[in-house]
Design a protein around this motif. Structure first.
Motif, short mmCIF file in Angstrom:
data_model
loop_
_atom_site.label_atom_id
_atom_site.label_comp_id
_atom_site.label_asym_id
_atom_site.label_seq_id
_atom_site.Cartn_x
_atom_site.Cartn_y
_atom_site.Cartn_z
N THR A 87 0.84 -1.19 0.00
CA THR A 87 0.00 0.00 0.00
C THR A 87 0.87 1.24 0.00
OG1 THR A 87 -1.93 1.03 1.06
CG2 THR A 87 -0.18 0.24 2.52
N SER A 88 0.30 2.39 -0.28
CA SER A 88 1.05 3.64 -0.24
C SER A 88 1.49 3.92 1.19
CB SER A 88 0.19 4.80 -0.75
OG SER A 88 -0.12 4.60 -2.12
N LYS A 89 2.65 4.52 1.33
CA LYS A 89 3.25 4.72 2.65
C LYS A 89 2.33 5.45 3.60
CE LYS A 89 7.31 6.72 4.93
NZ LYS A 89 8.59 7.46 4.72
N GLU A 90 1.59 6.46 3.10
CA GLU A 90 0.74 7.26 3.98
C GLU A 90 -0.43 6.47 4.55
OE1 GLU A 90 -0.34 8.56 -0.32
OE2 GLU A 90 1.38 7.78 0.79
N PHE A 91 -0.75 5.32 3.91
CA PHE A 91 -1.86 4.50 4.40
C PHE A 91 -1.38 3.24 5.12
CE2 PHE A 91 -3.60 6.66 0.56
CZ PHE A 91 -4.46 7.51 1.24
N ALA A 92 -0.07 3.05 5.19
CA ALA A 92 0.48 1.86 5.85
C ALA A 92 0.01 1.72 7.30
CB ALA A 92 2.00 1.87 5.77
N PRO A 93 -0.10 2.82 8.09
CA PRO A 93 -0.58 2.65 9.46
C PRO A 93 -1.96 2.01 9.54
CG PRO A 93 0.43 4.81 9.21
CD PRO A 93 0.33 4.22 7.82
N LEU A 94 -2.81 2.29 8.56
CA LEU A 94 -4.16 1.72 8.56
C LEU A 94 -4.12 0.20 8.51
CD1 LEU A 94 -7.24 2.27 8.38
CD2 LEU A 94 -6.99 2.31 5.90
N VAL A 95 -3.19 -0.35 7.74
CA VAL A 95 -3.13 -1.80 7.56
C VAL A 95 -2.63 -2.51 8.82
CG1 VAL A 95 -2.29 -3.63 6.00
CG2 VAL A 95 -2.74 -1.36 5.10
N ARG A 96 -2.12 -1.74 9.78
CA ARG A 96 -1.74 -2.34 11.07
C ARG A 96 -2.94 -3.02 11.72
NH1 ARG A 96 0.38 1.69 15.16
NH2 ARG A 96 0.61 -0.23 16.37
N GLY A 97 -4.14 -2.56 11.40
CA GLY A 97 -5.34 -3.14 11.98
C GLY A 97 -5.88 -4.34 11.23
N PHE A 98 -5.19 -4.75 10.16
CA PHE A 98 -5.57 -5.95 9.41
C PHE A 98 -4.85 -7.14 10.06
CE2 PHE A 98 -6.95 -4.22 4.99
CZ PHE A 98 -7.54 -3.12 5.59
N ALA A 99 -5.50 -7.77 11.00
CA ALA A 99 -4.83 -8.80 11.81
C ALA A 99 -4.34 -9.98 10.98
CB ALA A 99 -5.79 -9.29 12.90
N ASP A 100 -4.94 -10.23 9.83
CA ASP A 100 -4.54 -11.37 9.00
C ASP A 100 -3.28 -11.10 8.18
OD1 ASP A 100 -6.63 -13.08 9.74
OD2 ASP A 100 -8.01 -12.09 8.35
#
Length: 328
Positions: free
Chosen positions: A41-54
């Motif tokens: 994903t784009s770097k600015e949205f990488a923190p969001l994917v921290r919540g994708f537990a899988d």
């Protein structure tokens, strides 16, 4: 197909669309429980994917090196990123975006199986399996349809975002700093979107906020850093404002709130994925729109026409009162 050891998942932007890939990520994990999932994903949205537990690994794509204008740094950064992509050793790449750029990155990864969403006839020629986007279905369903057409089972669809503990703690600090009670009913209002046509007038949100403040409901206004000036009337009215808080912290504030109200924007979809009740103001909640996933009835639409600004304040207040009653 053989069970892959490494799977590359691609969705570069934006907040809502990345969240619409979350149910599909659950399906990939359910079908390949032992695979390692890498999410590009784009770097600015990488923190969001921290919540994708899988997801096991987040791969951020940093475009800032290109905007800086330093050719040498851009070339070095590109080489390093492309090498990282091939070192995943993915045997399956799934492109949930379907841009020329993302299709090319799926191919570059070296994955022998490449699945992708397609919405232009000029794209998709490097994919081994494709799915044409159906405009009459919810965007999250596009991704699920792709997986089903590629042979995966997607029966019990889940949409579960796991907020990191550090973000929730920072959200608690916001409550404490603004003398807000965590045990008291709270409405978090996100008044602006990136598209002015989706916005509801700020004065309407203020009327809504005053109505519930008089009924002992706590009100918080959110937004991006660029919204602070526009929220001056909100500050003047004495409401706490969290505009400019990091994305996950805003998610934490939403999670600690009883109800989230706003238009069709990322934070509302973020809230839905955390299991929060929302009231989403949008021109339509028809199947092809991005209404709250699995909760089309949480959207409120104008009685006549298709302009969000036409939605009556009284109708939103009534919908919010019902939502608060459901949360007791």
């Amino acid at each position: 197909m053989n069970w892959p050891e490494n799977i590359l998942l691609i969705r570069l932007k934006s907040i809502g669309d990345i969240l619409f890939a979350l149910p599909a990520v659950h399906v990939v994990r359910d079908n390949f429980p032992n695979a390692k999932l890498h999410f590009l994903t784009s770097k600015e949205f990488a923190p969001l994917v921290r919540g994708f537990a899988d997801v096991d690994e987040i791969i951020p794509l940093d475009r800032s090196v290109y905007r800086a204008g330093n050719f040498q740094n851009a070339a070095a950064g590109t080489f390093q990123f492309l090498r990282q992509l091939t070192e995943i050793n993915a045997s399956l790449a799934i492109d949930f975006q379907g841009y020329s750029e993302t299709e090319w990155l799926a191919w570059w990864s070296g994955a022998t199986e490449r699945w992708g969403n397609v919405y232009k006839k000029s794209r998709g020629w490097t994919f081994t399996q494709t799915s044409w986007r159906e405009v009459t279905t919810h965007p999250a369903e596009w991704n699920l349809t792709l997986l089903r057409r590629c042979g995966l089972k997607a029966e019990n669809v889940r949409n579960e975002f796991h907020l990191p503990d550090d973000a929730l703690e920072k959200a608690r600090r916001f409550f404490f700093a603004n003398k807000l009670d965590l045990d008291k009913r709270t409405i978090f209002i996100q008044p602006f979107t990136s598209n002015p046509q989706k916005n509801w007038p700020l004065e309407n949100f203020l009327e809504l906020a005053r109505h519930f403040r008089q009924r002992s409901v706590q009100i918080i206004f959110g937004g991006g850093a660029g919204d602070r000036e526009k929220l001056a009337p909100v500050v003047a009215a004495g409401f706490p404002v969290s505009a400019g808080a990091p994305l996950l912290v805003s998610g934490g504030i939403a999670k600690l709130s009883t109800l989230v109200i706003g238009a069709d924007t990322g934070l509302l979809h973020f809230s839905v994925a955390m299991g929060k009740r929302v009231v989403m103001l949008m021109y339509s909640n028809a199947p092809g729109t991005s209404h709250p996933f699995q909760h089309a009835d949480w959207a409120i639409t104008p009685a006549n026409g298709n302009v969000v600004a036409e939605i009556k304040t009284g109708a939103v207040i009534e919908s919010a009162e019902r939502a608060l009653a459901e949360s007791i």
